[in-house]
Write a protein that holds these residues in place. Structure first.
Motif, PDB file in Angstrom:
ATOM      1  N   ASP A 144       0.845  -1.187   0.000  1.00 16.33           N
ATOM      2  CA  ASP A 144       0.000   0.000   0.000  1.00 16.33           C
ATOM      3  C   ASP A 144       0.887   1.246   0.000  1.00 16.33           C
ATOM      4  O   ASP A 144       1.655   1.466   0.950  1.00 16.33           O
ATOM      5  CB  ASP A 144      -0.891  -0.016   1.249  1.00 16.33           C
ATOM      6  CG  ASP A 144      -1.869   1.149   1.288  1.00 16.33           C
ATOM      7  OD1 ASP A 144      -1.768   2.049   0.426  1.00 16.33           O
ATOM      8  OD2 ASP A 144      -2.720   1.166   2.194  1.00 16.33           O
ATOM      9  N   PRO A 145       0.833   2.082  -1.040  1.00 15.83           N
ATOM     10  CA  PRO A 145       1.695   3.268  -1.098  1.00 15.83           C
ATOM     11  C   PRO A 145       1.530   4.185   0.112  1.00 15.83           C
ATOM     12  O   PRO A 145       2.520   4.761   0.594  1.00 15.83           O
ATOM     13  CB  PRO A 145       1.260   3.968  -2.392  1.00 15.83           C
ATOM     14  CG  PRO A 145       0.672   2.890  -3.236  1.00 15.83           C
ATOM     15  CD  PRO A 145       0.018   1.938  -2.267  1.00 15.83           C
ATOM     16  N   GLU A 146       0.299   4.321   0.602  1.00 18.95           N
ATOM     17  CA  GLU A 146       0.080   5.195   1.759  1.00 18.95           C
ATOM     18  C   GLU A 146       0.818   4.683   2.988  1.00 18.95           C
ATOM     19  O   GLU A 146       1.283   5.465   3.813  1.00 18.95           O
ATOM     20  CB  GLU A 146      -1.424   5.284   2.063  1.00 18.95           C
ATOM     21  CG  GLU A 146      -2.228   6.006   0.989  1.00 18.95           C
ATOM     22  CD  GLU A 146      -3.691   6.087   1.365  1.00 18.95           C
ATOM     23  OE1 GLU A 146      -4.039   5.782   2.537  1.00 18.95           O
ATOM     24  OE2 GLU A 146      -4.511   6.454   0.498  1.00 18.95           O
ATOM     25  N   GLU A 147       0.941   3.374   3.092  1.00 19.52           N
ATOM     26  CA  GLU A 147       1.555   2.771   4.274  1.00 19.52           C
ATOM     27  C   GLU A 147       3.064   2.625   4.147  1.00 19.52           C
ATOM     28  O   GLU A 147       3.801   2.730   5.139  1.00 19.52           O
ATOM     29  CB  GLU A 147       0.933   1.394   4.527  1.00 19.52           C
ATOM     30  CG  GLU A 147       1.433   0.698   5.777  1.00 19.52           C
ATOM     31  CD  GLU A 147       0.739  -0.626   6.032  1.00 19.52           C
ATOM     32  OE1 GLU A 147       1.193  -1.359   6.936  1.00 19.52           O
ATOM     33  OE2 GLU A 147      -0.250  -0.938   5.322  1.00 19.52           O
ATOM     34  N   TYR A 148       3.566   2.387   2.936  1.00 24.43           N
ATOM     35  CA  TYR A 148       4.971   2.008   2.794  1.00 24.43           C
ATOM     36  C   TYR A 148       5.869   3.039   2.108  1.00 24.43           C
ATOM     37  O   TYR A 148       7.091   2.947   2.221  1.00 24.43           O
ATOM     38  CB  TYR A 148       5.064   0.692   2.014  1.00 24.43           C
ATOM     39  CG  TYR A 148       4.538  -0.492   2.778  1.00 24.43           C
ATOM     40  CD1 TYR A 148       5.329  -1.133   3.730  1.00 24.43           C
ATOM     41  CD2 TYR A 148       3.244  -0.965   2.562  1.00 24.43           C
ATOM     42  CE1 TYR A 148       4.848  -2.221   4.444  1.00 24.43           C
ATOM     43  CE2 TYR A 148       2.752  -2.058   3.275  1.00 24.43           C
ATOM     44  CZ  TYR A 148       3.559  -2.667   4.218  1.00 24.43           C
ATOM     45  OH  TYR A 148       3.082  -3.737   4.928  1.00 24.43           O
ATOM     46  N   ALA A 149       5.331   4.002   1.407  1.00 30.65           N
ATOM     47  CA  ALA A 149       6.164   4.908   0.603  1.00 30.65           C
ATOM     48  C   ALA A 149       7.204   5.652   1.427  1.00 30.65           C
ATOM     49  O   ALA A 149       8.332   5.877   0.970  1.00 30.65           O
ATOM     50  CB  ALA A 149       5.285   5.905  -0.151  1.00 30.65           C
ATOM     51  N   LYS A 150       6.871   6.040   2.651  1.00 29.15           N
ATOM     52  CA  LYS A 150       7.776   6.834   3.481  1.00 29.15           C
ATOM     53  C   LYS A 150       8.669   5.993   4.389  1.00 29.15           C
ATOM     54  O   LYS A 150       9.503   6.519   5.110  1.00 29.15           O
ATOM     55  CB  LYS A 150       6.968   7.804   4.345  1.00 29.15           C
ATOM     56  CG  LYS A 150       6.070   8.762   3.565  1.00 29.15           C
ATOM     57  CD  LYS A 150       6.856   9.703   2.673  1.00 29.15           C
ATOM     58  CE  LYS A 150       5.930  10.695   1.968  1.00 29.15           C
ATOM     59  NZ  LYS A 150       6.695  11.586   1.027  1.00 29.15           N
ATOM     60  N   ARG A 151       8.476   4.689   4.386  1.00 26.51           N
ATOM     61  CA  ARG A 151       9.252   3.830   5.284  1.00 26.51           C
ATOM     62  C   ARG A 151      10.699   3.682   4.820  1.00 26.51           C
ATOM     63  O   ARG A 151      11.007   3.783   3.637  1.00 26.51           O
ATOM     64  CB  ARG A 151       8.615   2.443   5.381  1.00 26.51           C
ATOM     65  CG  ARG A 151       7.345   2.392   6.193  1.00 26.51           C
ATOM     66  CD  ARG A 151       7.001   0.948   6.514  1.00 26.51           C
ATOM     67  NE  ARG A 151       5.703   0.829   7.159  1.00 26.51           N
ATOM     68  CZ  ARG A 151       5.210  -0.311   7.607  1.00 26.51           C
ATOM     69  NH1 ARG A 151       5.905  -1.431   7.476  1.00 26.51           N
ATOM     70  NH2 ARG A 151       4.017  -0.344   8.184  1.00 26.51           N
ATOM     71  N   LEU A 152      11.570   3.361   5.782  1.00 20.50           N
ATOM     72  CA  LEU A 152      12.936   2.982   5.477  1.00 20.50           C
ATOM     73  C   LEU A 152      13.016   1.460   5.388  1.00 20.50           C
ATOM     74  O   LEU A 152      12.223   0.749   6.022  1.00 20.50           O
ATOM     75  CB  LEU A 152      13.889   3.490   6.560  1.00 20.50           C
ATOM     76  CG  LEU A 152      14.041   5.006   6.675  1.00 20.50           C
ATOM     77  CD1 LEU A 152      14.921   5.358   7.875  1.00 20.50           C
ATOM     78  CD2 LEU A 152      14.632   5.588   5.393  1.00 20.50           C
ATOM     79  N   PRO A 153      13.969   0.936   4.629  1.00 18.97           N
ATOM     80  CA  PRO A 153      14.075  -0.524   4.495  1.00 18.97           C
ATOM     81  C   PRO A 153      14.173  -1.257   5.829  1.00 18.97           C
ATOM     82  O   PRO A 153      13.641  -2.354   5.976  1.00 18.97           O
ATOM     83  CB  PRO A 153      15.347  -0.698   3.661  1.00 18.97           C
ATOM     84  CG  PRO A 153      15.398   0.536   2.809  1.00 18.97           C
ATOM     85  CD  PRO A 153      14.891   1.634   3.708  1.00 18.97           C
ATOM     86  N   ARG A 154      14.844  -0.657   6.822  1.00 25.50           N
ATOM     87  CA  ARG A 154      15.010  -1.353   8.104  1.00 25.50           C
ATOM     88  C   ARG A 154      13.687  -1.552   8.843  1.00 25.50           C
ATOM     89  O   ARG A 154      13.618  -2.357   9.784  1.00 25.50           O
ATOM     90  CB  ARG A 154      15.994  -0.587   8.996  1.00 25.50           C
ATOM     91  CG  ARG A 154      15.523   0.786   9.444  1.00 25.50           C
ATOM     92  CD  ARG A 154      16.444   1.355  10.526  1.00 25.50           C
ATOM     93  NE  ARG A 154      16.041   2.688  10.927  1.00 25.50           N
ATOM     94  CZ  ARG A 154      16.558   3.806  10.469  1.00 25.50           C
ATOM     95  NH1 ARG A 154      17.533   3.748   9.571  1.00 25.50           N
ATOM     96  NH2 ARG A 154      16.148   4.991  10.885  1.00 25.50           N
TER      97      ARG A 154
END
Length: 407
Positions: A144-154
């Motif tokens: 989900d772009p809203e949930e994951y776009a701003k996350r860091l890989p870690r």
């Protein structure tokens, strides 16, 4: 509400991949008397998945890396869509070819959206176009772009990072995608789901995909054709999985695939090839009485609860639903879920692990398609086994060979 979106006939997706041809490609390393790859001739059709498999030192990874010139060939020529790419600028070439490695190979201090947009930024795309492409690709790989776009890989699991790696490789819409042991660093359950996701993505985009794997079962599941190599990049057989399993071309191939070859032929049937039944669905907050009435009208005791994106989160029976006046926002941690491209063996594993009499079928993005029953899977596999081993002696020989292989 009853879901009936089972896959149906339609126009085949347009092939957006490019053909690949290796003409006498050779790689010699200094100090070695024998070439790592010797005069390899190979043609890969546009839009197909080809898997490279063979023992360590057979040149499969070297061959893959020569296609995008991470390793320069010592001799021979490589063509992509009839372009001699051995004469092109290697940096520009690699920007036009997707490349996926183990664990995704993400930049650890960049957000997901920045990782996905890396190549388009180098190519000079504007921000709006990059944002639109990133959102599309994250949705395509089931994030989900809203949930994951701003996350860091870690902040993501290994499987999620690998999905981002696939999205990044597809960002500039390359005709060719190269994958080097892409699922080797994840657990077996995640690996199956990533394999299914790749097959679903390929069905939509029809890129040309070349995959290196050490796992013959993975090679036959993913590949339209499988290239089996021996030392020096020697081609032992290049054919469809069914052809290789039914008629090994050499003693090397027969030894490599082992005594379970005939049983492996049973894995070619996919969930999409058997009956997918509709399911009764419900949303959180709906009246339990209304949902129960729908289920009884459909003659089922099970209901699939969906989130706002249409993805299943729970699979309660009518007794569980009746315990509250409204559908509760409960999320089951272990739902048996498979993709249309999953093999029947994958589906059976999911059902047994979850102790359910079936599995929910979803798209790569998690949207519900329907339900495949335990009885459907078992009866299909039993019929295939009867066809493969039509008499008692053939079956006895199979059991004996399998026992020897297991020993």
């Amino acid at each position: 509400m009853t879901t009936t979106d089972t896959p149906g006939p339609g126009t085949a997706p347009e092939i957006t991949g490019a053909s690949i041809r290796l003409d006498g490609v050779t790689k010699r390393y200094r100090g070695q008397t024998e070439p790592a790859v010797a005069a390899l001739d190979l043609t890969i059709e546009a839009g197909e998945i080809v898997t490279f498999v063979g023992p360590s030192g057979c040149g499969k990874t070297t061959t893959l890396k020569m296609i995008n010139r991470l390793i320069e060939p010592s001799a021979g020529r490589i063509f992509i869509d009839d372009r001699d790419i051995t004469r092109e600028n290697p940096d520009k070439l690699r920007q036009s070819i997707g490349y996926v490695i183990q664990s995704g190979g993400l930049f650890p201090h960049w957000s997901v959206e920045r990782n996905v947009g890396a190549v388009p930024r180098m190519l000079g795309w504007d921000r709006a176009r990059i944002a639109e492409r990133t959102e599309y690709l994250l949705d395509l790989v089931g994030l989900d772009p809203e949930e994951y776009a701003k996350r860091l890989p870690r902040d993501m699991s290994g499987g999620q990072q690998q999905r981002v790696g696939v999205a990044r490789a597809l960002a500039a819409d390359p005709p060719v995608l190269l994958m080097d042991e892409p699922f080797g660093a994840v657990d077996p359950m995640t690996r199956v789901r990533l394999q299914d996701s790749l097959l679903e993505i390929h069905q939509e985009l029809r890129k040309t995909i070349v995959i290196v794997t050490h796992d013959f079962e993975e090679a036959t599941k993913l590949g339209d054709r499988v290239l089996i190599l021996s030392k020096g990049g020697h081609v032992e057989q290049f054919a469809t999985p069914a052809e290789i399993l039914a008629n090994p071309a050499t003693d090397f191939v027969a030894d490599f695939i082992g005594s379970g070859a005939r049983l492996a032929q049973l894995t070619f049937t996919r969930v999409r090839d058997v009956q997918i039944d509709p399911v009764v669905t419900a949303r959180v907050g709906e009246s339990s009485a209304e949902v129960t009435a729908r289920a009884r009208a459909a003659r089922t005791r099970w209901v699939t609860v969906l989130d706002r994106h249409g993805r299943p989160i729970a699979w309660p029976n009518l007794d569980e639903i009746a315990a509250a006046p409204e559908i509760a926002p409960f999320v089951e941690p272990r739902l048996p879920v498979v993709a249309p491209s999953s093999t029947l063996h994958d589906a059976l594993d999911e059902m047994l692990a979850a102790r359910q009499n079936g599995a929910l079928v979803t798209t790569v993005g998690g949207k519900l398609v329907g339900f495949v029953g335990f009885r459907t899977v078992v009866e299909t596999l039993r019929n295939q086994l009867d066809e493969a081993y039509p008499d008692e002696q053939a079956y006895a020989d199979f059991v004996e060979a399998t026992d020897e292989g297991a020993g």
